[in-house]
Design a protein around this motif. Structure first.
Motif, short mmCIF file in Angstrom:
data_model
loop_
_atom_site.label_atom_id
_atom_site.label_comp_id
_atom_site.label_asym_id
_atom_site.label_seq_id
_atom_site.Cartn_x
_atom_site.Cartn_y
_atom_site.Cartn_z
N THR A 59 1.41 -5.87 2.87
CA THR A 59 -0.30 -6.06 3.60
C THR A 59 -1.78 -7.55 3.79
O THR A 59 -1.53 -8.20 3.87
CB THR A 59 -1.18 -4.97 4.73
N SER A 60 -2.34 -7.16 2.00
CA SER A 60 -2.89 -8.00 1.15
C SER A 60 -1.72 -9.22 0.42
O SER A 60 -2.45 -10.43 0.55
CB SER A 60 -3.30 -6.46 -0.39
N TYR A 61 -0.42 -9.70 0.65
CA TYR A 61 0.29 -10.64 0.52
C TYR A 61 0.07 -11.13 1.38
O TYR A 61 0.31 -12.12 1.13
CB TYR A 61 1.60 -9.60 0.01
N LEU A 103 -5.07 -9.90 -4.37
CA LEU A 103 -6.01 -9.50 -3.25
C LEU A 103 -5.65 -7.97 -2.68
O LEU A 103 -4.17 -7.76 -3.02
CB LEU A 103 -5.47 -10.15 -1.51
N SER A 104 -6.24 -7.19 -3.09
CA SER A 104 -6.13 -5.45 -2.40
C SER A 104 -7.07 -4.62 -2.27
O SER A 104 -8.25 -4.27 -2.19
CB SER A 104 -5.79 -5.58 -4.06
N GLN A 105 -6.43 -3.70 -1.37
CA GLN A 105 -7.88 -3.14 -0.55
C GLN A 105 -8.41 -2.09 -1.78
O GLN A 105 -9.52 -1.51 -2.39
CB GLN A 105 -6.82 -2.43 0.59
N GLU A 108 -6.48 -1.06 -7.11
CA GLU A 108 -5.93 -0.37 -8.12
C GLU A 108 -4.05 -0.27 -7.19
O GLU A 108 -3.76 0.77 -8.16
CB GLU A 108 -5.93 1.76 -7.54
N THR A 109 -3.47 -1.07 -7.35
CA THR A 109 -2.14 -1.01 -7.64
C THR A 109 -1.67 -1.60 -7.62
O THR A 109 -2.10 -2.37 -8.43
CB THR A 109 -1.60 -2.11 -6.06
N ALA A 110 -0.26 -0.96 -8.77
CA ALA A 110 0.12 -0.97 -9.99
C ALA A 110 0.33 -2.09 -9.98
O ALA A 110 0.48 -3.09 -11.48
CB ALA A 110 0.99 -0.16 -10.49
N LYS A 245 7.36 -1.48 11.76
CA LYS A 245 7.99 -0.66 11.02
C LYS A 245 7.53 0.92 10.02
O LYS A 245 7.28 1.63 10.30
CB LYS A 245 9.21 -1.13 9.85
N GLU A 246 5.85 0.83 9.28
CA GLU A 246 5.62 1.40 8.32
C GLU A 246 5.14 2.65 9.20
O GLU A 246 5.25 3.89 9.11
CB GLU A 246 5.13 0.83 7.46
N ILE A 247 4.59 2.86 11.00
CA ILE A 247 3.86 3.95 11.54
C ILE A 247 4.80 3.90 12.60
O ILE A 247 4.77 4.83 13.04
CB ILE A 247 2.32 3.46 12.52
C1 F6R Z 1 0.72 -2.01 4.78
C2 F6R Z 1 -0.38 -1.38 3.45
C3 F6R Z 1 0.68 -1.48 2.20
C4 F6R Z 1 -0.60 -2.49 1.27
C5 F6R Z 1 -0.02 -2.18 -0.18
C6 F6R Z 1 -1.16 -2.92 -1.24
O1 F6R Z 1 -0.12 -1.61 5.92
O2 F6R Z 1 -1.42 -0.64 3.64
O3 F6R Z 1 1.61 -2.57 2.26
O4 F6R Z 1 -1.41 -3.59 1.81
O5 F6R Z 1 0.23 -1.09 -0.74
O6 F6R Z 1 -2.34 -2.09 -0.86
P1 F6R Z 1 -3.44 -2.90 -1.88
O7 F6R Z 1 -4.11 -3.43 -0.54
O8 F6R Z 1 -4.85 -1.69 -1.71
O9 F6R Z 1 -3.69 -3.70 -3.10
#
Ligand code: F6R
Length: 366
Positions: A59-61, A103-105, A108-110, A245-247
């Motif tokens: 989603t961040s992408y 960009l990241s929620q 910590e996304t590897a 698709k994811e939910i």
């Molecule tokens: C989809 C979703 C994931 C995150 C992805 C990146 O709803 O939540 O596609 O967007 O795993 O995560 P973040 O933003 O935490 O880097």
């Protein structure tokens, strides 16, 4: 806690206007975007930036893809966007004076973290994290930071983090524009008439909920769906498809409308629902023509538009009237009904909305 909501995702969808208001107010001083919202040294760094490379996942992408349009349109700077998982394995040629943005929620996304670490050694001018978690690795390891004020996001499917990222990208685009010739009057008008209206616009479309539940009912037994959008709305089609698709576990694909006749039109028949975002922007006539092609092939259309008078509503072409909003706000506002659509399909199918199978909230492994 979920409060009165049956699921975190629904609560978080409804929290978006507050999250946007808080994110904007953090960035404003005397009604003007304050560069220091990106960090103390932001003014110096941004003054030298001539291009932007964005990396993120999921989603961040998609937020990043919207960001490219904003940065190119408002700041007139070239911008590239790439999945962090792909970027880190290329040998990217780094243009001079390029800002590297993650960009990241979660922060910590590897893959995103690995891309940032790689970028810091690869010759980028500086790095910026647009992130929802102040204490995260991405925030600690980047030169500049913009902290979205979405609050904790519990539902695995990202909602309010995405829309606040879009606002963060609006702000970044305006700051880069300030350093590239945008005059103060234009900037003030965009801040006042677009950014400050974002929370109201997002709030107003929540009232479409019942209509969207009715559409969800028509999708629950489908195997495939197609999302269409053009220009800055194509990433929103991608995001709508990802949410579904994811939910809901229904296969969803997304295309820019102009690509239909290069392949996916072959899929269209009466069993293929096509969900389109069609705001009255400069590409409206283009998406309208694409949708006529879908209709002519017997596809089942659901059109989100602020120009309902331009479509002939029928059982095969259902039109959902959206409010008129500035072009800058359209991606934000059209996201909301697509989130609600995925939510309702998932609920009706009896799925675990907040914890979809096979997925984790924070992906800290490659
Ligand atoms: C989809 C979703 C994931 C995150 C992805 C990146 O709803 O939540 O596609 O967007 O795993 O995560 P973040 O933003 O935490 O880097």
């Amino acid at each position: 806690s979920k409060g009165d909501y049956p699921h975190y995702m629904l609560k978080e969808i409804h929290e978006q206007s507050t999250a946007l208001r808080q994110t904007l107010s953090m960035a404003l001083t005397d009604e003007r975007i304050d560069e220091s919202c990106l960090g103390d040294n932001a003014a110096n760094i941004l003054a030298g930036i001539e291009a932007v490379q964005i990396c993120a996942c999921g989603t961040s992408y998609h937020a990043g893809l919207v960001g490219r349009h904003l940065i190119e349109t408002l700041a007139k700077r070239p911008c590239w966007v790439e999945h962090a998982s792909e970027f880190r394995y290329r040998d990217p040629v780094v243009p001079a004076n390029t800002l590297f943005v993650v960009l990241s929620q979660s922060g910590e996304t590897a893959d995103t973290l690995a891309a940032l670490r790689y970028a810091r050694t690869a010759g980028y001018a500086a790095s910026l994290a647009i992130c929802n978690v102040a204490s995260s690795s991405l925030v600690r390891e980047s030169d500049l930071q913009f902290l979205t004020q979405a609050g904790p996001e519990i539902g695995v499917a990202s909602t309010k983090a995405f829309t606040t990222q879009l606002l963060g990208l609006d702000i970044l685009a305006l700051l880069l524009a300030r350093h590239n010739g945008m005059d103060a009057i234009t900037e003030a008008a965009i801040t006042k008439h677009s950014l400050k209206k974002a929370c109201f616009a997002v709030e107003s479309v929540l009232s479409l909920d019942e209509q969207i539940r009715d559409i969800a009912q028509q999708l629950v037994d489908k195997q495939h769906t197609l999302f269409l959008g053009r220009g800055v709305m194509y990433p929103i089609a991608l995001e709508g498809a990802l949410k579904l698709k994811e939910i809901s576990y229904i296969h969803a694909d997304a295309y820019p409308g102009g690509e239909l006749k290069h392949g996916p039109l072959a899929l269209v028949d009466e069993d293929m629902p096509v969900i389109a975002t069609a705001p009255g922007d400069k590409l409206f006539a283009k998406i309208q023509a694409n949708l006529q092609e879908v209709e002519a092939r017997g596809g089942q259309l659901f059109v989100f538009t602020d120009r309902p008078e331009c479509f002939t509503a029928s059982e095969r072409c259902q039109v959902i009237t959206m409010p008129h909003v500035d072009d800058i706000l359209a991606p934000l506002v059209y996201t909301i009904p697509l989130q609600l659509l995925a939510y309702h399909v998932s609920v009706i199918r009896g799925n675990n909305v907040d914890q979809p199978r096979n997925l984790a909230k924070s992906v800290t492994v490659e």
